[in-house]
Scaffold this active site. Structure first.
Site, PDB file in Angstrom:
ATOM      1  N   ASP A  81       0.805  -1.221   0.000  1.00  0.00           N
ATOM      2  CA  ASP A  81       0.000   0.000   0.000  1.00  0.00           C
ATOM      3  C   ASP A  81       0.839   1.272   0.000  1.00  0.00           C
ATOM      4  O   ASP A  81       1.977   1.299   0.454  1.00  0.00           O
ATOM      5  CB  ASP A  81      -0.962   0.008   1.198  1.00  0.00           C
ATOM      6  CG  ASP A  81      -0.249  -0.083   2.537  1.00  0.00           C
ATOM      7  OD1 ASP A  81       0.704  -0.878   2.656  1.00  0.00           O
ATOM      8  OD2 ASP A  81      -0.634   0.653   3.468  1.00  0.00           O
ATOM      9  N   GLU A 138      -0.648  -1.652   5.299  1.00  0.00           N
ATOM     10  CA  GLU A 138       0.351  -1.527   6.368  1.00  0.00           C
ATOM     11  C   GLU A 138       0.235  -0.155   7.027  1.00  0.00           C
ATOM     12  O   GLU A 138       0.437  -0.025   8.228  1.00  0.00           O
ATOM     13  CB  GLU A 138       1.769  -1.733   5.808  1.00  0.00           C
ATOM     14  CG  GLU A 138       2.840  -1.939   6.884  1.00  0.00           C
ATOM     15  CD  GLU A 138       3.186  -0.678   7.656  1.00  0.00           C
ATOM     16  OE1 GLU A 138       3.334  -0.749   8.884  1.00  0.00           O
ATOM     17  OE2 GLU A 138       3.302   0.396   7.034  1.00  0.00           O
TER      18      GLU A 138
END
Ligand code: NI
Length: 388
Positions: A81, A138
Site C-alpha cells: 500500500d 500496512e
C-alpha cells in the site's frame, strides 16, 4: 558470495515493475490493481499456489523447493500500500493519482519480493517451502493483522516469518537489524473537550475549550519528561488541535488527536493510564470536561533472537559482514509486521536506501540500486534456511 548473478541480471525488469507500481499507488485495503499485478506475475512465474483475497486484498504465493524432505516452511512478507499524500518528486514515473503516493517504498518491497519469487520458481534450489506474502494496509489499516486473523500462518503451516523495509540514511544495499524491539508500539490518542461557547468579549460567561486544550497539550508533555524512567523511551505527539470557526467566538468544543510510541509494555501501560488521567483532570481544573480515548494499534516489532542472528548472517552473505549493522538503534516508527512476529518467530531487517529523502516525505523515492541486494537477501534466506 555477494549479489546473485542471475538476480543482478533482473535489475532492469524488476525496476520496471517497481516504477509501474509507483505510478499507480493505492491505499489501505484498496490495492486491487497492485494485488492483481502481483497475483498475475506469481502465476506466470509458476508458483505452486497463488491465493488472493487473504486479509481482504492480500496475496499469498507458494513455491515448493526441489526437495520437500525438511518439512520446513518459511514466510517472507512485503507490503503493497501507498500513502494518502501528494508526490512532489517530478520523476517521469511519479504518481498519476493526486493525493496518493508510494512514499514509504512499499512499491520497492513488492517488486523485490516478486523478483525473489521469480528466482525461486526458476531455481527451486532448496528443501522445503517458501511462502511469499503480499499484504495490504500496512499504513494504519493493520493489514498484517488481517492476514494473520485470516489464518495465514496455519493455512500454509508457516514456521518462521521475515520482513524487510528500506531505510534512507543507510547506504544503498547495506543492512541493519537488531534482536528485540526494533520498532515501536504505535497507539492513537483522541481527546474531546467540552466547554461553553459564547462571545469572545465575554469570556467570564464561557468555558474556553481552546485554553483547556492548550493546558492539556502542555500537561501531556509532562508524562514523558516526568513519569517515564529517563532510561526508557516514549513519545507523545499531539498532532491535531481543532476548534472554533470565527475569531470573535469562543467555541463550545475542541478536539485533540495524536499518537504515542513506546518500546516496553510497562511504558505503554503507563502512558495509556496517564494520558487519560491528565487530559480528564486538567479539563476539570478549568471547569470543562474531556473524554480521552487511548487506542492500542500496532504492537512493538520485536525481533526473535535466533531468527535475527540468522537474518544478519544471510545479509552478511549478500552485502559483506562489514555492511551489516547488527545493533542498529530501535526507531519509534510503527510497523504492522509486528502482528506476524507475534504469531511466529522471525525477524525484520532494514535495507539501506541511500541518501534519499526520508520515508513519508513528498520527495521520497525508493532507490532501485538496492533491488539486487534485496532480492539476493530473500533468495539466500530461503536457500540457507532450507539447503537442498
Ligand atoms: Ni513503510
Amino acid at each position: 558470495m555477494p549479489i546473485i548473478n542471475s538476480v543482478a541480471a533482473m535489475q532492469d525488469e524488476v525496476t520496471a515493475w517497481r516504477r509501474d507500481i509507483h505510478e499507480n499507488p493505492e491505499i489501505l485495503y484498496d490495492v486491487h490493481r497492485t494485488a492483481g499485478v502481483v497475483a498475475d506475475k506469481l502465476r506466470a512465474f509458476g508458483c505452486d499456489e497463488v491465493v488472493p483475497g487473504i486479509g481482504q486484498t492480500g496475496v499469498v504465493g507458494v513455491i515448493r523447493g526441489r526437495k520437500a524432505a525438511s518439512g520446513k516452511v518459511i514466510g517472507m512478507r512485503a507490503d503493497m500500500d501507498a500513502l494518502p499524500m501528494t508526490e512532489n518528486t517530478g520523476l517521469p514515473y511519479a504518481s498519476k493519482t493526486p493525493g496518493r503516493m508510494h512514499a514509504c517504498g512499499h512499491d520497492g518491497h513488492t517488486a523485490m519480493l516478486l523478483g525473489a519469487a521469480k528466482y525461486l520458481c526458476q531455481t527451486r534450489n532448496f528443501d522445503g517451502t517458501a511462502v511469499v506474502i503480499f499484504q495490504p494496509a500496512e499504513e494504519g489499516g493493520a493489514g498484517g493483522k488481517a492476514m494473520v486473523d485470516d489464518g495465514l500462518m496455519e493455512r500454509w503451516s508457516i514456521q518462521e516469518v521475515y520482513g524487510m523495509h528500506n531505510m534512507p540514511g543507510i547506504p544503498a544495499g547495506q543492512f541493519a537489524i537488531r534482536p528485540g524491539p526494533l520498532l515501536a508500539a504505535s497507539d492513537a490518542i483522541f481527546i474531546d473537550i467540552t466547554g461553553k461557547g459564547g462571545h469572545a468579549a465575554r469570556p467570564h460567561e464561557c468555558i474556553d475549550p481552546v485554553l483547556v486544550g492548550s493546558h492539556i497539550v502542555t500537561a501531556l508533555h509532562s508524562i514523558v519528561s516526568r513519569n517515564i524512567d529517563p532510561l526508557k523511551s516514549g513519545v507523545i505527539s499531539i498532532c491535531m488541535f481543532h476548534a472554533g470557526e470565527a475569531l470573535n467566538v469562543i467555541p463550545a468544543t475542541a478536539q485533540l488527536q495524536g499518537t504515542a510510541r513506546t518500546l516496553a509494555p510497562e511504558v505503554r501501560d503507563l502512558i495509556e493510564r496517564r494520558v487519560v488521567e491528565v487530559a480528564e483532570t486538567t479539563a476539570r481544573l478549568y471547569g470543562a470536561t474531556a473524554k480521552a480515548t487511548y487506542e492500542r494499534r500496532y504492537p512493538v516489532t520485536k525481533n526473535h533472537a535466533t531468527q535475527t542472528a540468522f537474518a544478519a548472517s544471510v545479509a552478511g552473505q549478500v552485502a559483506g559482514v562489514d555492511k551489516v549493522d547488527t545493533n542498529t538503534p530501535p526507531l519509534m516508527g510503527g510497523e504492522d509486521f509486528s502482528f506476524m512476529l507475534e504469531a511466529r518467530p522471525g525477524a525484520f531487517i532494514f535495507l539501506g536506501n541511500g541518501s534519499t529523502a526520508g520515508v513519508h516525505h513528498p520527495k521520497y523515492d525508493f532507490n532501485d540500486a538496492a533491488i539486487p541486494a534485496g532480492i539476493s537477501y530473500w533468495a539466500r534466506l530461503v536457500e540457507t534456511a532450507m539447503p537442498a
